[in-house]
Scaffold this motif. Structure first.
Motif, PDB file in Angstrom:
ATOM      1  N   ARG A  89       0.797  -1.230   0.000  1.00  0.00           N
ATOM      2  CA  ARG A  89       0.000   0.000   0.000  1.00  0.00           C
ATOM      3  C   ARG A  89       0.829   1.279   0.000  1.00  0.00           C
ATOM      4  O   ARG A  89       0.286   2.366  -0.122  1.00  0.00           O
ATOM      5  N   GLY A  90       2.159   1.171   0.180  1.00  0.00           N
ATOM      6  CA  GLY A  90       2.982   2.378   0.191  1.00  0.00           C
ATOM      7  C   GLY A  90       4.247   2.186   0.995  1.00  0.00           C
ATOM      8  O   GLY A  90       4.620   1.067   1.364  1.00  0.00           O
ATOM      9  N   ALA A  91       4.913   3.298   1.276  1.00  0.00           N
ATOM     10  CA  ALA A  91       6.188   3.257   1.991  1.00  0.00           C
ATOM     11  C   ALA A  91       5.983   2.861   3.451  1.00  0.00           C
ATOM     12  O   ALA A  91       4.913   3.046   4.032  1.00  0.00           O
ATOM     13  N   ILE A  92       7.037   2.323   4.027  1.00  0.00           N
ATOM     14  CA  ILE A  92       7.044   1.958   5.441  1.00  0.00           C
ATOM     15  C   ILE A  92       8.070   2.827   6.152  1.00  0.00           C
ATOM     16  O   ILE A  92       9.218   2.935   5.706  1.00  0.00           O
ATOM     17  N   VAL A  93       7.656   3.443   7.247  1.00  0.00           N
ATOM     18  CA  VAL A  93       8.532   4.309   8.037  1.00  0.00           C
ATOM     19  C   VAL A  93       8.742   3.637   9.388  1.00  0.00           C
ATOM     20  O   VAL A  93       7.779   3.300  10.079  1.00  0.00           O
ATOM     21  N   LEU A  94       9.995   3.432   9.755  1.00  0.00           N
ATOM     22  CA  LEU A  94      10.273   2.742  11.004  1.00  0.00           C
ATOM     23  C   LEU A  94      11.500   3.340  11.676  1.00  0.00           C
ATOM     24  O   LEU A  94      12.280   4.056  11.049  1.00  0.00           O
ATOM     25  N   PRO A  95      11.700   3.053  12.971  1.00  0.00           N
ATOM     26  CA  PRO A  95      12.791   3.699  13.706  1.00  0.00           C
ATOM     27  C   PRO A  95      14.162   3.149  13.325  1.00  0.00           C
ATOM     28  O   PRO A  95      14.353   1.933  13.244  1.00  0.00           O
ATOM     29  N   SER A  96      15.102   4.052  13.102  1.00  0.00           N
ATOM     30  CA  SER A  96      16.468   3.653  12.762  1.00  0.00           C
ATOM     31  C   SER A  96      17.220   3.125  13.968  1.00  0.00           C
ATOM     32  O   SER A  96      18.266   2.477  13.815  1.00  0.00           O
ATOM     33  N   ASP A  97      16.690   3.378  15.175  1.00  0.00           N
ATOM     34  CA  ASP A  97      17.368   2.966  16.404  1.00  0.00           C
ATOM     35  C   ASP A  97      16.514   2.008  17.223  1.00  0.00           C
ATOM     36  O   ASP A  97      16.762   1.816  18.408  1.00  0.00           O
ATOM     37  N   GLY A  98      15.515   1.403  16.595  1.00  0.00           N
ATOM     38  CA  GLY A  98      14.687   0.429  17.289  1.00  0.00           C
ATOM     39  C   GLY A  98      15.237  -0.972  17.135  1.00  0.00           C
ATOM     40  O   GLY A  98      16.403  -1.175  16.770  1.00  0.00           O
ATOM     41  N   TYR A  99      14.388  -1.948  17.377  1.00  0.00           N
ATOM     42  CA  TYR A  99      14.815  -3.349  17.328  1.00  0.00           C
ATOM     43  C   TYR A  99      15.370  -3.678  15.954  1.00  0.00           C
ATOM     44  O   TYR A  99      14.695  -3.503  14.935  1.00  0.00           O
ATOM     45  N   TYR A 100      16.588  -4.196  15.921  1.00  0.00           N
ATOM     46  CA  TYR A 100      17.317  -4.322  14.656  1.00  0.00           C
ATOM     47  C   TYR A 100      16.667  -5.306  13.688  1.00  0.00           C
ATOM     48  O   TYR A 100      16.757  -5.143  12.466  1.00  0.00           O
ATOM     49  N   LEU A 101      15.985  -6.338  14.181  1.00  0.00           N
ATOM     50  CA  LEU A 101      15.396  -7.320  13.277  1.00  0.00           C
ATOM     51  C   LEU A 101      14.202  -6.757  12.508  1.00  0.00           C
ATOM     52  O   LEU A 101      13.918  -7.216  11.397  1.00  0.00           O
ATOM     53  N   ALA A 102      13.517  -5.773  13.074  1.00  0.00           N
ATOM     54  CA  ALA A 102      12.427  -5.133  12.328  1.00  0.00           C
ATOM     55  C   ALA A 102      12.988  -4.421  11.102  1.00  0.00           C
ATOM     56  O   ALA A 102      12.438  -4.522   9.991  1.00  0.00           O
ATOM     57  N   ARG A 103      14.117  -3.717  11.273  1.00  0.00           N
ATOM     58  CA  ARG A 103      14.765  -3.071  10.135  1.00  0.00           C
ATOM     59  C   ARG A 103      15.302  -4.116   9.164  1.00  0.00           C
ATOM     60  O   ARG A 103      15.205  -3.953   7.938  1.00  0.00           O
ATOM     61  N   SER A 104      15.879  -5.168   9.700  1.00  0.00           N
ATOM     62  CA  SER A 104      16.446  -6.209   8.852  1.00  0.00           C
ATOM     63  C   SER A 104      15.378  -6.842   7.968  1.00  0.00           C
ATOM     64  O   SER A 104      15.601  -7.081   6.770  1.00  0.00           O
ATOM     65  N   ALA A 106      12.456  -5.455   7.020  1.00  0.00           N
ATOM     66  CA  ALA A 106      11.978  -4.478   6.044  1.00  0.00           C
ATOM     67  C   ALA A 106      12.982  -4.264   4.917  1.00  0.00           C
ATOM     68  O   ALA A 106      12.621  -4.239   3.730  1.00  0.00           O
ATOM     69  N   LEU A 107      14.265  -4.128   5.284  1.00  0.00           N
ATOM     70  CA  LEU A 107      15.291  -3.849   4.272  1.00  0.00           C
ATOM     71  C   LEU A 107      15.686  -5.100   3.496  1.00  0.00           C
ATOM     72  O   LEU A 107      15.989  -5.028   2.300  1.00  0.00           O
ATOM     73  N   GLY A 108      15.675  -6.242   4.148  1.00  0.00           N
ATOM     74  CA  GLY A 108      16.139  -7.455   3.499  1.00  0.00           C
ATOM     75  C   GLY A 108      15.083  -8.199   2.715  1.00  0.00           C
ATOM     76  O   GLY A 108      15.394  -8.903   1.764  1.00  0.00           O
ATOM     77  N   GLU A 109      13.820  -8.039   3.099  1.00  0.00           N
ATOM     78  CA  GLU A 109      12.758  -8.784   2.450  1.00  0.00           C
ATOM     79  C   GLU A 109      11.831  -7.898   1.627  1.00  0.00           C
ATOM     80  O   GLU A 109      11.450  -8.267   0.511  1.00  0.00           O
ATOM     81  N   LEU A 110      11.449  -6.743   2.176  1.00  0.00           N
ATOM     82  CA  LEU A 110      10.454  -5.906   1.497  1.00  0.00           C
ATOM     83  C   LEU A 110      11.079  -4.931   0.505  1.00  0.00           C
ATOM     84  O   LEU A 110      10.549  -4.725  -0.589  1.00  0.00           O
ATOM     85  N   ALA A 111      12.206  -4.311   0.880  1.00  0.00           N
ATOM     86  CA  ALA A 111      12.837  -3.352  -0.028  1.00  0.00           C
ATOM     87  C   ALA A 111      13.210  -3.972  -1.374  1.00  0.00           C
ATOM     88  O   ALA A 111      13.002  -3.342  -2.426  1.00  0.00           O
ATOM     89  N   PRO A 112      13.753  -5.208  -1.424  1.00  0.00           N
ATOM     90  CA  PRO A 112      14.057  -5.810  -2.735  1.00  0.00           C
ATOM     91  C   PRO A 112      12.824  -6.030  -3.616  1.00  0.00           C
ATOM     92  O   PRO A 112      12.957  -6.204  -4.827  1.00  0.00           O
ATOM     93  N   LEU A 113      11.646  -6.021  -3.000  1.00  0.00           N
ATOM     94  CA  LEU A 113      10.407  -6.174  -3.766  1.00  0.00           C
ATOM     95  C   LEU A 113       9.865  -4.830  -4.254  1.00  0.00           C
ATOM     96  O   LEU A 113       8.797  -4.776  -4.861  1.00  0.00           O
ATOM     97  N   GLY A 114      10.610  -3.748  -3.965  1.00  0.00           N
ATOM     98  CA  GLY A 114      10.190  -2.429  -4.419  1.00  0.00           C
ATOM     99  C   GLY A 114       9.514  -1.577  -3.374  1.00  0.00           C
ATOM    100  O   GLY A 114       9.071  -0.461  -3.669  1.00  0.00           O
ATOM    101  N   VAL A 115       9.411  -2.058  -2.146  1.00  0.00           N
ATOM    102  CA  VAL A 115       8.795  -1.278  -1.074  1.00  0.00           C
ATOM    103  C   VAL A 115       9.803  -0.258  -0.564  1.00  0.00           C
ATOM    104  O   VAL A 115      10.938  -0.613  -0.217  1.00  0.00           O
TER     105      VAL A 115
END
Length: 369
Positions: A89-104, A106-115
């Motif tokens: 549905r759109g971009a995802i905004v998340l904390p750069s200093d929060g739990y590292y696996l949430a970023r991992s 989003a960046l490792g699975e969703l970003a390669p799909l164009g998110v």
């Protein structure tokens, strides 16, 4: 509304029947009778879609959160479900200093799909251009491991004005310490492995919300993805929940005592706990948190100082979880957090306060350069 302790003890209870157990055991079956064609189906038909033991826990946790609750196999399974629902549905905004696996994830699975994945510090600007085209904003407050705090109500207003949903990772605060749904969040997420279950013997998480259509998507995501918790884990967590009110009170008292000790000790620096009047997060935290939590942080000189601290302590375990009845400490840089080598996330347990303070003082003395 009844008090915290009453809701923790009574939540999810079945109607009393003579001869029935007061805390029914887990329903371990994966299959349920369907009946003959034409007969009304029961509440359960297959173990991946539903279980009576789940529903008891979900009723109890939902009452604490103030919404409908869906439990998952882990906190990360809960976060993953929410991110995947929002991703198309759109971009995802998340904390750069929060739990590292949430970023991992989003960046490792969703970003390669164009998110598009956008990262914002917990104390950063959660408004304006960063929200344009966003489908979901994920906060973590107090943050892990930094213990920074974000104004949930303000971010909720900004996110909704931009057409985005707001989800809040409430693991550190617990449902007793903070109710994000009351502050405008659409969803609240937690790793119940931590304080809610509280005894270090289960892994599970949950998502709560008030919008029936949104929660139907969450429930469907669990069924499709198969990220279900076992009935025994649900039963153990429900049992542990009964003492959350008592545990959180002692943990918060111990966290305050350890934080005040660390502030005064030369071996520790950068002490953070939102309950301290001088903490940078205190003003916002005091407005939106109902009760203080049991997690703090401080920094020792280096990893060698951490080793001396942990070796000397007899009450503080070296462990990477938090929220349990035993005090623990975790050197967060070992997991990839962008923090100083000597930063410790300290989880205050339920030991006698005087004993814990004496133990930590001796450990800090040993950690001093």
């Amino acid at each position: 509304m009844t008090g915290d302790g009453t809701r923790c003890v009574q939540g999810g209870s079945s109607a009393a029947e003579p001869g029935a157990p007061t805390h029914a055991g887990p329903v371990l079956s994966s299959t349920f009778h369907l009946g003959s064609p034409g007969e009304a189906a029961g509440a359960d038909f297959y173990g991946r879609a539903g279980n009576p033991t789940w529903r008891q826990l979900e009723a109890a946790v939902g009452a604490l959160d103030g919404g409908d609750c869906v439990c998952f196999a882990s906190g990360m399974a809960a976060i993953a479900a929410v991110l995947r629902i929002a991703a198309p549905r759109g971009a995802i905004v998340l904390p750069s200093d929060g739990y590292y696996l949430a970023r991992s994830l989003a960046l490792g699975e969703l970003a390669p799909l164009g998110v598009e994945v956008r990262e914002v510090p917990t104390t950063g600007e959660w408004s304006g251009a960063v929200l344009d085209g966003a489908a979901l904003v994920l906060l973590e407050t107090p943050s892990n491991p930094g213990l920074d705090v974000t104004d949930i109500a303000a971010v909720a207003a900004a996110a909704h004005a931009a057409g985005a949903l707001l989800a809040v990772d409430n693991t550190t605060a617990t449902p007793l310490g903070q109710r994000p749904l009351d502050l405008g969040a659409d969803l609240t997420i937690a790793s119940d492995t931590k304080a809610l279950a509280g005894h270090g013997d289960v892994v599970l998480g949950h998502v709560s919300g008030r919008d029936p259509e949104l929660m139907a998507l969450v429930r469907e995501a669990r069924t499709r993805g198969g990220a279900i918790l076992g009935p025994m884990e649900a039963w153990l967590a429900h049992r542990g929940l009964a003492t959350l009110d008592l545990r959180l009170a002692r943990q918060a008292d111990n966290a305050r005592a350890v934080a005040e000790l660390a502030l005064a000790h030369p071996a520790a620096s950068d002490v953070r706990w939102p309950g301290l009047a001088g903490d940078p997060a205190h003003a916002v935290a005091a407005r939106q948190m109902r009760r203080w939590n049991g997690v703090l942080r401080f920094t020792l000189a280096d990893d060698a100082a951490v080793a001396r601290f942990l070796k000397t302590s007899t009450l503080v375990e070296s462990a990477t979880s938090f929220g349990g009845v035993r005090s623990s400490a975790d050197r967060r840089q070992r997991w990839g957090d962008d923090v100083a080598p000597g930063l410790l996330r300290f989880s205050a347990g339920c030991e006698d306060t005087a004993d814990l303070v004496a133990d930590v003082r001796a450990a800090l003395d040993a950690a001093a350069p």
